[in-house]
Design an enzyme around this catalytic site. Structure first.
Site, PDB file in Angstrom:
ATOM      1  N   GLU A   5      -6.004   2.107   5.117  1.00  0.00           N
ATOM      2  CA  GLU A   5      -5.907   0.657   4.899  1.00  0.00           C
ATOM      3  C   GLU A   5      -7.271   0.070   4.543  1.00  0.00           C
ATOM      4  O   GLU A   5      -7.372  -0.847   3.719  1.00  0.00           O
ATOM      5  CB  GLU A   5      -5.345  -0.027   6.142  1.00  0.00           C
ATOM      6  CG  GLU A   5      -3.893   0.305   6.442  1.00  0.00           C
ATOM      7  CD  GLU A   5      -2.975  -0.067   5.294  1.00  0.00           C
ATOM      8  OE1 GLU A   5      -3.002  -1.234   4.858  1.00  0.00           O
ATOM      9  OE2 GLU A   5      -2.228   0.818   4.823  1.00  0.00           O
ATOM     10  N   TRP A  17      -7.793   0.777   0.926  1.00  0.00           N
ATOM     11  CA  TRP A  17      -7.060  -0.194   0.096  1.00  0.00           C
ATOM     12  C   TRP A  17      -7.850  -1.487  -0.019  1.00  0.00           C
ATOM     13  O   TRP A  17      -7.938  -2.086  -1.106  1.00  0.00           O
ATOM     14  CB  TRP A  17      -5.687  -0.483   0.704  1.00  0.00           C
ATOM     15  CG  TRP A  17      -4.588   0.407   0.226  1.00  0.00           C
ATOM     16  CD1 TRP A  17      -4.008   1.435   0.916  1.00  0.00           C
ATOM     17  CD2 TRP A  17      -3.921   0.357  -1.044  1.00  0.00           C
ATOM     18  NE1 TRP A  17      -3.019   2.017   0.154  1.00  0.00           N
ATOM     19  CE2 TRP A  17      -2.943   1.374  -1.056  1.00  0.00           C
ATOM     20  CE3 TRP A  17      -4.062  -0.454  -2.167  1.00  0.00           C
ATOM     21  CZ2 TRP A  17      -2.104   1.605  -2.149  1.00  0.00           C
ATOM     22  CZ3 TRP A  17      -3.222  -0.232  -3.260  1.00  0.00           C
ATOM     23  CH2 TRP A  17      -2.269   0.778  -3.246  1.00  0.00           C
ATOM     24  N   TRP A  25       9.202 -16.124 -15.569  1.00  0.00           N
ATOM     25  CA  TRP A  25       9.365 -16.532 -14.177  1.00  0.00           C
ATOM     26  C   TRP A  25      10.183 -17.829 -14.067  1.00  0.00           C
ATOM     27  O   TRP A  25      10.089 -18.708 -14.917  1.00  0.00           O
ATOM     28  CB  TRP A  25       8.014 -16.737 -13.514  1.00  0.00           C
ATOM     29  CG  TRP A  25       7.144 -15.523 -13.456  1.00  0.00           C
ATOM     30  CD1 TRP A  25       5.972 -15.308 -14.121  1.00  0.00           C
ATOM     31  CD2 TRP A  25       7.374 -14.336 -12.679  1.00  0.00           C
ATOM     32  NE1 TRP A  25       5.446 -14.074 -13.820  1.00  0.00           N
ATOM     33  CE2 TRP A  25       6.291 -13.448 -12.936  1.00  0.00           C
ATOM     34  CE3 TRP A  25       8.378 -13.925 -11.809  1.00  0.00           C
ATOM     35  CZ2 TRP A  25       6.188 -12.195 -12.338  1.00  0.00           C
ATOM     36  CZ3 TRP A  25       8.282 -12.670 -11.212  1.00  0.00           C
ATOM     37  CH2 TRP A  25       7.195 -11.831 -11.478  1.00  0.00           C
ATOM     38  N   ASN A  56       1.641  -7.066   7.894  1.00  0.00           N
ATOM     39  CA  ASN A  56       1.554  -6.583   6.515  1.00  0.00           C
ATOM     40  C   ASN A  56       2.905  -6.154   5.949  1.00  0.00           C
ATOM     41  O   ASN A  56       3.196  -6.400   4.778  1.00  0.00           O
ATOM     42  CB  ASN A  56       0.562  -5.417   6.414  1.00  0.00           C
ATOM     43  CG  ASN A  56       0.287  -5.042   4.972  1.00  0.00           C
ATOM     44  OD1 ASN A  56      -0.161  -5.864   4.185  1.00  0.00           O
ATOM     45  ND2 ASN A  56       0.568  -3.799   4.609  1.00  0.00           N
ATOM     46  N   TRP A 100       4.484 -14.902  -9.000  1.00  0.00           N
ATOM     47  CA  TRP A 100       3.694 -14.425  -7.873  1.00  0.00           C
ATOM     48  C   TRP A 100       2.517 -15.338  -7.556  1.00  0.00           C
ATOM     49  O   TRP A 100       2.072 -15.427  -6.404  1.00  0.00           O
ATOM     50  CB  TRP A 100       3.180 -13.009  -8.138  1.00  0.00           C
ATOM     51  CG  TRP A 100       2.333 -12.869  -9.380  1.00  0.00           C
ATOM     52  CD1 TRP A 100       2.766 -12.571 -10.638  1.00  0.00           C
ATOM     53  CD2 TRP A 100       0.915 -13.038  -9.470  1.00  0.00           C
ATOM     54  NE1 TRP A 100       1.709 -12.549 -11.519  1.00  0.00           N
ATOM     55  CE2 TRP A 100       0.554 -12.813 -10.833  1.00  0.00           C
ATOM     56  CE3 TRP A 100      -0.093 -13.331  -8.554  1.00  0.00           C
ATOM     57  CZ2 TRP A 100      -0.753 -12.904 -11.282  1.00  0.00           C
ATOM     58  CZ3 TRP A 100      -1.413 -13.415  -9.004  1.00  0.00           C
ATOM     59  CH2 TRP A 100      -1.733 -13.202 -10.354  1.00  0.00           C
ATOM     60  N   TRP A 102      -0.162  -9.399  -3.672  1.00  0.00           N
ATOM     61  CA  TRP A 102       0.868 -10.106  -4.422  1.00  0.00           C
ATOM     62  C   TRP A 102       1.165  -9.434  -5.757  1.00  0.00           C
ATOM     63  O   TRP A 102       2.327  -9.299  -6.152  1.00  0.00           O
ATOM     64  CB  TRP A 102       0.458 -11.566  -4.623  1.00  0.00           C
ATOM     65  CG  TRP A 102       0.937 -12.394  -3.475  1.00  0.00           C
ATOM     66  CD1 TRP A 102       0.235 -12.771  -2.368  1.00  0.00           C
ATOM     67  CD2 TRP A 102       2.263 -12.894  -3.292  1.00  0.00           C
ATOM     68  NE1 TRP A 102       1.039 -13.475  -1.502  1.00  0.00           N
ATOM     69  CE2 TRP A 102       2.286 -13.570  -2.051  1.00  0.00           C
ATOM     70  CE3 TRP A 102       3.429 -12.842  -4.045  1.00  0.00           C
ATOM     71  CZ2 TRP A 102       3.443 -14.183  -1.563  1.00  0.00           C
ATOM     72  CZ3 TRP A 102       4.577 -13.458  -3.559  1.00  0.00           C
ATOM     73  CH2 TRP A 102       4.577 -14.113  -2.335  1.00  0.00           C
TER      74      TRP A 102
END
Length: 469
Positions: free
Chosen positions: A270, A273, A302, A337, A355, A378
Site C-alpha cells: 500500500e 501504491w 458522462w 479503502n 469521476w 478515482w
C-alpha cells in the site's frame, strides 16, 4: 550563518530533510509557515482537514520552540501572492538560504518556481514525501512507469539495494522559546477524533504494527474490522513520513518484507501504491489539472445527473454498503479503502457520472484528502487512469457488501433504519422492510445494477470503436 526552513506538507521535526539539512552544522535556524486560505478553498479541501492542519501546526510550533527554533506564520490568500510576501518579509531579515521539502502538485510547483526566481538567496529543495525520489524510477526507455507492477518491482529492488534513510530530529539549537499557538482562520470542522502531533502519529503507527501488521492482508478489506492503519491523515499532512513507516515495519518484523506472502508485505505494498501515484503526479502534470491519464477517455459521455449525484453524496442510493460508506464519510471525514473503491465504482459505472465530481466530493469531506492518492484512486475506479481496473470490471455493490460486510455490522452502524434487518437480508433489505417495517423510509435501489453495468461497458466499447476507425 542563518537558515530559514519553510514548512508546508511536512509538519514534523523527525525525518524532515529540509529541517535536518538546515540545522546540520548547528546553524541558527528559523521557520516559517505560509497559510493560504483562498488556495485551500480553491483546491476544495475539507474543513475537517483544515482543523487537523491547525492543530498539528500548533503541535509543530511547540516542538520547534523546544528546539530553540522560532516559527512565524504568515497569511496571504493564494499561492500567487506567496513570492511577493516572502520577498518583502525577507527584506527585513538576513538569511543565507531557504530550505524546503518538495511539494508535487502543479500549483505548488509553479509557486516554488516563482519563489526561486524572486528571492535573493538560494532555495534548497529536498524529497521529504517519498522513500524513492520522484523521477528516479524509470523504464528501460527512460519513461515513467505507467503500470504499477513493474514500478513496484523496481521500487523494491531499489529499497533492497540501497535501503532507506531515516533522519533524526535535529539537536536543540538554543534554549526553549516561548510560543503562541497559531490558530488558522476559515471554516473548520472538529478533527478531535484524530490526536494531533508527531507523538500521537508515532503511537498509532507502533500500535498498528504490533496489533495488525502481520494479518493486515487478511483483515484490510472488512470495514467493520479495525484492521487498517488509519495513518493516512498523518501522511497527507506530512506529520509522519513513509520512511518512518518502513522503520516501524522493520522494528516489528526485524526485517522488511520483499515478496507477497511475507508478513507485512500487504501493507508495504500500500505504501508503494502511494508512491506510484505521487511519482505519476510529478511525471504527468495533467493529473493536477483535472485531466484523465488516458486521453482517449476524455470522450466518455458522462451523465450530468445532478439529482443522482446528490443522492449518492447523501447515502440514499438504496444500496446499503454504498449508503453506509457515504454517510460514514460525511460524518467522520474518513472512509475505509475497500469502501472507497465500491462507492467510486458505483458513481462512475452505475450512475455513469464523471469521476471528477466524485474526486472533488471526496476532497471536500476527507480528513486525509491528498491530490495524488485521491486522483489515482478515482481514475483507477473509473477506468481512466494508469493501471486502472479493466473497464469491464464493474463492482456489484450487493455482492461487495455480502463479501466484505457479511453480517451487516458496518451497514447497521451507519444506517439506523436497517438495524432490525436480519443478516441474510441486509444487503437487499427492501422486501423485508416492506413486510416488517412499513414506512421505514429507506429508498429503493436508484438503478438496476445489471443494466447499469452493461451501459458502462458499452461506453468504453464505443471508445475502442472510435480508435479502430
Amino acid at each position: 550563518m542563518r537558515h530559514l526552513v519553510w514548512f508546508r506538507t511536512d509538519l514534523r521535526v523527525a525525518d524532515n530533510p529540509a529541517l535536518y539539512e538546515a540545522a546540520a552544522d548547528g546553524t541558527e535556524v528559523e521557520a516559517v509557515y505560509i497559510d493560504c486560505p483562498g488556495q485551500w478553498q480553491e483546491h476544495g479541501k475539507s474543513a475537517m482537514q483544515r482543523d487537523f492542519l491547525s492543530r498539528n501546526l500548533q503541535a509543530l510550533n511547540e516542538q520547534l520552540a523546544q528546539l530553540g527554533i522560532p516559527l512565524t506564520v504568515l497569511t496571504v490568500d493564494t499561492f500567487a501572492e506567496v513570492p511577493g510576501l516572502l520577498a518583502r518579509w525577507l527584506e527585513e531579515r538576513t538569511f543565507d538560504a531557504l530550505y524546503a521539502n518538495r511539494e508535487i502538485g502543479i500549483d505548488e510547483r509553479r509557486r516554488d518556481k516563482a519563489v526561486q526566481q524572486i528571492l535573493p538567496i538560494p532555495c534548497r529543495v529536498y524529497n521529504g514525501d517519498c522513500v524513492v525520489d520522484h523521477g528516479s524510477l524509470i523504464t528501460r526507455g527512460g519513461d515513467m512507469f505507467k503500470v504499477f507492477t513493474p514500478f513496484a518491482k523496481s521500487w523494491l529492488a531499489r529499497l533492497s539495494a540501497g535501503g532507506y534513510r531515516l533522519l533524526p530530529m535535529p539537536a536543540a539549537l538554543g534554549e526553549p522559546l516561548p510560543f503562541k499557538p497559531p490558530n488558522l482562520s476559515g471554516e473548520r470542522v472538529s478533527s478531535e477524533a484524530w490526536p494531533a502531533g508527531e507523538a500521537a502519529a508515532a503511537e498509532r503507527l507502533t500500535q498498528f504494527c504490533q496489533l495488525s501488521l502481520r494479518d493486515y492482508g487478511e483483515r484490510r478489506d472488512f470495514p467493520a474490522d479495525d484492521g487498517t492503519s488509519s495513518l493516512s491523515p498523518y501522511l497527507a499532512l506530512g506529520i509522519m513520513s513513509p520512511n518512518q513507516c518502513l522503520a516501524a515495519i522493520e522494528a516489528e518484523l526485524e526485517q522488511l518484507p520483499f515478496s507477497r506472502g511475507e508478513p507485512g508485505f500487504a501493507w508495504l505494498n500500500e505504501l508503494i501504491w502511494r508512491e506510484f501515484y505521487r511519482h505519476l503526479l510529478v511525471a504527468f502534470p495533467r493529473l493536477s489539472m483535472g485531466r484523465a491519464f488516458k486521453p482517449d477517455t476524455e470522450a466518455l459521455p458522462w451523465s450530468r445527473d445532478d439529482e443522482g449525484f446528490r443522492v449518492w453524496c447523501e447515502g440514499q442510493t438504496g444500496y446499503p454498503i454504498v449508503d453506509a460508506a457515504m454517510r460514514c464519510l460525511k460524518q467522520t471525514g474518513w472512509m475505509h479503502n475497500r469502501l472507497r473503491m465500491i462507492v467510486a465504482s458505483f458513481l462512475t459505472k452505475d450512475l455513469h457520472i464523471d469521476w471528477r465530481r466524485g474526486e472533488a466530493w471526496f476532497m471536500s469531506c476527507l480528513i486525509d484528502g491528498e491530490l495524488a492518492a485521491n486522483n489515482g484512486g478515482w481514475q483507477w475506479a473509473a477506468g481512466t487512469g494508469a493501471d486502472a481496473a479493466p473497464y469491464f470490471r464493474v463492482f456489484n455493490p450487493t455482492t461487495q457488501g455480502e463479501r466484505f460486510d457479511a453480517e451487516g455490522d458496518f451497514i447497521r452502524r451507519w444506517l439506523p433504519e436497517l438495524t432490525e434487518v436480519p443478516a441474510r437480508m441486509i444487503h437487499a433489505p427492501h422486501d423485508w422492510l416492506d413486510n416488517q417495517s412499513p414506512g421505514h423510509g429507506y429508498p429503493k435501489p436508484m438503478v438496476d445494477h445489471g443494466r447499469a453495468r452493461l451501459h458502462a461497458i458499452a461506453m468504453f466499447d464505443a471508445l475502442k470503436d472510435r480508435e479502430a476507425v
